[in-house]
Design a protein around this motif. Structure first.
Motif, PDB file in Angstrom:
ATOM      1  N   PRO A 120      39.771  33.816  41.671  1.00 37.37           N
ATOM      2  CA  PRO A 120      39.371  32.426  41.878  1.00 37.37           C
ATOM      3  C   PRO A 120      39.511  31.616  40.581  1.00 37.37           C
ATOM      4  O   PRO A 120      39.212  32.129  39.493  1.00 37.37           O
ATOM      5  N   PRO A 121      39.980  30.377  40.673  1.00 36.73           N
ATOM      6  CA  PRO A 121      40.155  29.543  39.473  1.00 36.73           C
ATOM      7  C   PRO A 121      38.903  29.464  38.596  1.00 36.73           C
ATOM      8  O   PRO A 121      39.004  29.437  37.378  1.00 36.73           O
ATOM      9  N   THR A 122      37.736  29.506  39.205  1.00 42.08           N
ATOM     10  CA  THR A 122      36.493  29.419  38.431  1.00 42.08           C
ATOM     11  C   THR A 122      36.235  30.683  37.615  1.00 42.08           C
ATOM     12  O   THR A 122      35.423  30.662  36.689  1.00 42.08           O
ATOM     13  N   GLN A 123      36.905  31.776  37.934  1.00 42.26           N
ATOM     14  CA  GLN A 123      36.710  33.042  37.238  1.00 42.26           C
ATOM     15  C   GLN A 123      37.840  33.390  36.274  1.00 42.26           C
ATOM     16  O   GLN A 123      37.769  34.392  35.564  1.00 42.26           O
ATOM     17  N   GLN A 124      38.900  32.585  36.250  1.00 39.92           N
ATOM     18  CA  GLN A 124      40.094  32.947  35.506  1.00 39.92           C
ATOM     19  C   GLN A 124      39.889  33.025  33.995  1.00 39.92           C
ATOM     20  O   GLN A 124      40.520  33.848  33.342  1.00 39.92           O
ATOM     21  N   THR A 125      39.024  32.218  33.429  1.00 35.00           N
ATOM     22  CA  THR A 125      38.788  32.322  31.983  1.00 35.00           C
ATOM     23  C   THR A 125      37.916  33.538  31.657  1.00 35.00           C
ATOM     24  O   THR A 125      38.065  34.140  30.600  1.00 35.00           O
ATOM     25  N   LYS A 126      37.051  33.928  32.575  1.00 36.73           N
ATOM     26  CA  LYS A 126      36.135  35.052  32.357  1.00 36.73           C
ATOM     27  C   LYS A 126      36.880  36.363  32.133  1.00 36.73           C
ATOM     28  O   LYS A 126      36.450  37.204  31.344  1.00 36.73           O
ATOM     29  N   ILE A 127      38.007  36.557  32.810  1.00 38.34           N
ATOM     30  CA  ILE A 127      38.696  37.847  32.710  1.00 38.34           C
ATOM     31  C   ILE A 127      39.306  38.087  31.339  1.00 38.34           C
ATOM     32  O   ILE A 127      39.652  39.215  31.009  1.00 38.34           O
ATOM     33  N   PHE A 128      39.433  37.038  30.522  1.00 38.49           N
ATOM     34  CA  PHE A 128      39.983  37.201  29.179  1.00 38.49           C
ATOM     35  C   PHE A 128      38.897  37.366  28.121  1.00 38.49           C
ATOM     36  O   PHE A 128      39.186  37.523  26.947  1.00 38.49           O
ATOM     37  N   GLU A 129      37.636  37.336  28.539  1.00 40.26           N
ATOM     38  CA  GLU A 129      36.531  37.542  27.604  1.00 40.26           C
ATOM     39  C   GLU A 129      36.308  39.047  27.423  1.00 40.26           C
ATOM     40  O   GLU A 129      36.423  39.814  28.380  1.00 40.26           O
ATOM     41  N   PRO A 130      35.972  39.479  26.194  1.00 41.79           N
ATOM     42  CA  PRO A 130      35.673  40.901  25.999  1.00 41.79           C
ATOM     43  C   PRO A 130      34.550  41.353  26.933  1.00 41.79           C
ATOM     44  O   PRO A 130      33.532  40.675  27.063  1.00 41.79           O
ATOM     45  N   GLY A 146      36.612  46.425  30.743  1.00 41.07           N
ATOM     46  CA  GLY A 146      36.552  44.976  30.630  1.00 41.07           C
ATOM     47  C   GLY A 146      37.184  44.475  29.338  1.00 41.07           C
ATOM     48  O   GLY A 146      36.997  43.322  28.958  1.00 41.07           O
ATOM     49  N   LEU A 147      37.925  45.333  28.656  1.00 40.55           N
ATOM     50  CA  LEU A 147      38.588  44.933  27.410  1.00 40.55           C
ATOM     51  C   LEU A 147      40.093  44.737  27.562  1.00 40.55           C
ATOM     52  O   LEU A 147      40.715  44.095  26.727  1.00 40.55           O
ATOM     53  N   GLY A 148      40.692  45.300  28.581  1.00 41.17           N
ATOM     54  CA  GLY A 148      42.150  45.307  28.708  1.00 41.17           C
ATOM     55  C   GLY A 148      42.800  43.949  28.591  1.00 41.17           C
ATOM     56  O   GLY A 148      43.745  43.759  27.815  1.00 41.17           O
ATOM     57  N   LEU A 149      42.318  42.969  29.342  1.00 37.44           N
ATOM     58  CA  LEU A 149      42.940  41.645  29.304  1.00 37.44           C
ATOM     59  C   LEU A 149      42.585  40.888  28.032  1.00 37.44           C
ATOM     60  O   LEU A 149      43.413  40.132  27.514  1.00 37.44           O
ATOM     61  N   ALA A 150      41.377  41.089  27.516  1.00 36.16           N
ATOM     62  CA  ALA A 150      41.007  40.438  26.248  1.00 36.16           C
ATOM     63  C   ALA A 150      41.894  40.957  25.119  1.00 36.16           C
ATOM     64  O   ALA A 150      42.438  40.177  24.325  1.00 36.16           O
TER      65      ALA A 150
END
Length: 166
Positions: A120-130, A146-150
């Protein structure tokens, strides 16, 4: 087989944590070298094909004819691609995953596209947070640190690139 798979999973998590710690401490050195990236992308996809096949997913590689070279840390680029494709495999239940490599005027793009549920667009920035994950709590079904994308975004930026989601 399960023990071996579990051990490799733990090694992957430990590697992500160590990479993250090195970046945070400013101690991650890139080993930049002229690298042929179409072959690197194809080898990375081939490495992950068994994981995709285990879920009956088709992992397709879409690349231009010929060769593309860039000055990059091949090990770190492979790490980014493994994280992206691995996430696509983890969260896609049916269909396919594409790894596309293309060249624009001044940039080489690596695009991972899948038939998963999306974010969801509202969650897209969250996935890049450590340590940021969409699934939380006891109902969480997918593993990971939860580190892979960060880490992947930070690595892409260290190599003068970026990681974006659509």
């Amino acid at each position: 087989k399960r023990i071996k798979a579990g051990a490799w999973h733990l090694i992957g998590i430990i590697d992500e944590i160590l990479t993250y710690a090195r970046m945070e401490a400013g101690r991650l050195d890139l080993m930049l070298d002229r690298t042929e990236v179409i072959g690197l992308a194809a080898e990375t996809a081939a490495f992950l094909e068994p994981a995709a096949g285990a879920k009956n997913l088709e992992l397709r590689t879409i690349v231009p004819e010929g060769k593309l070279f860039m000055e990059i840390d091949a090990l770190r680029l492979r790490q980014v691609l493994i994280n992206l494709i691995g996430n696509a495999i983890k969260f896609t239940e049916s269909g396919h995953i594409d790894l596309e490599v293309n060249r624009t005027d001044k940039r080489i793009n690596f695009i991972v596209r899948d038939t998963g549920p999306g974010i969801p667009p509202t969650q897209q920035t969250k996935i890049f947070e450590p340590f940021g994950q969409l699934e939380q709590g006891k109902s969480r079904q997918k593993g990971g640190s939860g580190l892979g994308l960060a880490v992947s975004r930070d690595l892409a930026r260290l190599m003068n690139g970026d990681l974006v989601i659509e």
